[in-house]
Design a protein around this motif. Structure first.
Motif, PDB file in Angstrom:
ATOM      1  N   LEU A 116       0.856  -1.180   0.000  1.00  0.00           N
ATOM      2  CA  LEU A 116       0.000   0.000   0.000  1.00  0.00           C
ATOM      3  C   LEU A 116       0.893   1.231   0.000  1.00  0.00           C
ATOM      4  O   LEU A 116       1.645   1.470   0.943  1.00  0.00           O
ATOM      5  CB  LEU A 116      -0.912   0.012   1.236  1.00  0.00           C
ATOM      6  CG  LEU A 116      -1.926   1.150   1.289  1.00  0.00           C
ATOM      7  CD1 LEU A 116      -2.975   0.998   0.185  1.00  0.00           C
ATOM      8  CD2 LEU A 116      -2.609   1.221   2.648  1.00  0.00           C
TER       9      LEU A 116
ATOM     10  N   MET B  81       0.919   4.923   0.551  1.00  0.00           N
ATOM     11  CA  MET B  81      -0.022   5.738   1.320  1.00  0.00           C
ATOM     12  C   MET B  81       0.648   6.977   1.890  1.00  0.00           C
ATOM     13  O   MET B  81       1.869   7.104   1.832  1.00  0.00           O
ATOM     14  CB  MET B  81      -0.603   4.891   2.463  1.00  0.00           C
ATOM     15  CG  MET B  81       0.453   4.430   3.480  1.00  0.00           C
ATOM     16  SD  MET B  81      -0.236   3.415   4.831  1.00  0.00           S
ATOM     17  CE  MET B  81      -1.152   4.658   5.755  1.00  0.00           C
TER      18      MET B  81
ATOM     19  N   SER C  47      -6.027   7.060   3.281  1.00  0.00           N
ATOM     20  CA  SER C  47      -4.988   6.088   3.624  1.00  0.00           C
ATOM     21  C   SER C  47      -5.393   5.305   4.872  1.00  0.00           C
ATOM     22  O   SER C  47      -5.207   4.093   4.944  1.00  0.00           O
ATOM     23  CB  SER C  47      -3.646   6.794   3.847  1.00  0.00           C
ATOM     24  OG  SER C  47      -3.140   7.300   2.627  1.00  0.00           O
TER      25      SER C  47
ATOM     26  N   THR D 225       3.858  -1.145   3.673  1.00  0.00           N
ATOM     27  CA  THR D 225       3.393   0.200   3.358  1.00  0.00           C
ATOM     28  C   THR D 225       4.579   1.055   2.942  1.00  0.00           C
ATOM     29  O   THR D 225       5.695   0.854   3.414  1.00  0.00           O
ATOM     30  CB  THR D 225       2.668   0.867   4.554  1.00  0.00           C
ATOM     31  OG1 THR D 225       3.565   0.960   5.653  1.00  0.00           O
ATOM     32  CG2 THR D 225       1.419   0.097   4.948  1.00  0.00           C
TER      33      THR D 225
ATOM     34  N   ASN E 249       5.398   5.110   2.707  1.00  0.00           N
ATOM     35  CA  ASN E 249       4.942   6.458   3.031  1.00  0.00           C
ATOM     36  C   ASN E 249       5.437   7.419   1.951  1.00  0.00           C
ATOM     37  O   ASN E 249       6.613   7.765   1.923  1.00  0.00           O
ATOM     38  CB  ASN E 249       5.470   6.859   4.416  1.00  0.00           C
ATOM     39  CG  ASN E 249       4.997   8.238   4.833  1.00  0.00           C
ATOM     40  OD1 ASN E 249       4.324   8.943   4.083  1.00  0.00           O
ATOM     41  ND2 ASN E 249       5.356   8.628   6.030  1.00  0.00           N
TER      42      ASN E 249
ATOM     43  N   ILE F 195      -3.473   8.872  -4.149  1.00  0.00           N
ATOM     44  CA  ILE F 195      -2.880   8.012  -3.134  1.00  0.00           C
ATOM     45  C   ILE F 195      -3.998   7.823  -2.096  1.00  0.00           C
ATOM     46  O   ILE F 195      -4.683   8.792  -1.818  1.00  0.00           O
ATOM     47  CB  ILE F 195      -1.672   8.711  -2.456  1.00  0.00           C
ATOM     48  CG1 ILE F 195      -0.705   9.305  -3.474  1.00  0.00           C
ATOM     49  CG2 ILE F 195      -1.007   7.813  -1.443  1.00  0.00           C
ATOM     50  CD1 ILE F 195       0.319   8.421  -4.089  1.00  0.00           C
ATOM     51  N   PRO F 196      -4.212   6.683  -1.498  1.00  0.00           N
ATOM     52  CA  PRO F 196      -3.395   5.470  -1.536  1.00  0.00           C
ATOM     53  C   PRO F 196      -3.584   4.636  -2.800  1.00  0.00           C
ATOM     54  O   PRO F 196      -4.568   4.820  -3.525  1.00  0.00           O
ATOM     55  CB  PRO F 196      -3.884   4.696  -0.308  1.00  0.00           C
ATOM     56  CG  PRO F 196      -5.319   5.106  -0.166  1.00  0.00           C
ATOM     57  CD  PRO F 196      -5.363   6.555  -0.589  1.00  0.00           C
TER      58      PRO F 196
ATOM     59  N   SER G   1      -8.646   3.852  -2.337  1.00  0.00           N
ATOM     60  CA  SER G   1      -9.494   3.475  -1.203  1.00  0.00           C
ATOM     61  C   SER G   1     -10.962   3.290  -1.593  1.00  0.00           C
ATOM     62  O   SER G   1     -11.629   2.424  -1.037  1.00  0.00           O
ATOM     63  CB  SER G   1      -9.352   4.467  -0.050  1.00  0.00           C
ATOM     64  OG  SER G   1      -9.897   5.716  -0.380  1.00  0.00           O
TER      65      SER G   1
END
Length: 103
Positions: free
Chosen positions: A19, A21, A33, A50, A52, A72-73, A85
């Motif tokens: 992911l 995010m 996120s 994840t 960042n 994003i995500p 999402s």
């Protein structure tokens, strides 16, 4: 492929569930996120990687080009782009996401 695209490609291909995010799973920095992390937890994902995007401007821009997806995500499962999402939520509610994420 640029350096950042190569880096993103390696992350996506070397982790089962990734992911990209804003923030971290422990401290999401945006509502979308945070929701994505909650959906993945609800699906019982234990091996979530994840990234960042707030820590790396090149990745933040590069990931949008990588998937040709503006927001994003972004979720990747087994090297395939799944969506953001909203798509994750729709797939979760329809029951499509759970089997995709099952080990």
């Amino acid at each position: 492929m640029s350096d950042v695209q190569t880096r993103i490609d390696e992350i996506v291909k070397n982790n089962r569930v990734v992911l990209f995010m804003k923030g971290t799973a422990q401290f999401p920095m945006c509502g979308f996120s945070g929701r994505a992390v909650q959906i993945l937890k609800a699906c019982g994902v234990n091996d979530l990687k994840t990234v960042n995007v707030l820590e790396d401007e090149a990745v933040r821009q590069g990931i949008k080009e990588y998937a040709n997806w503006p927001t994003i995500p972004q979720l990747y499962v087994k090297g395939e782009f799944v969506g953001g999402s909203d798509i994750m939520m729709e797939m979760y509610e329809s029951g499509e996401l759970q089997p995709l994420l099952a080990e």
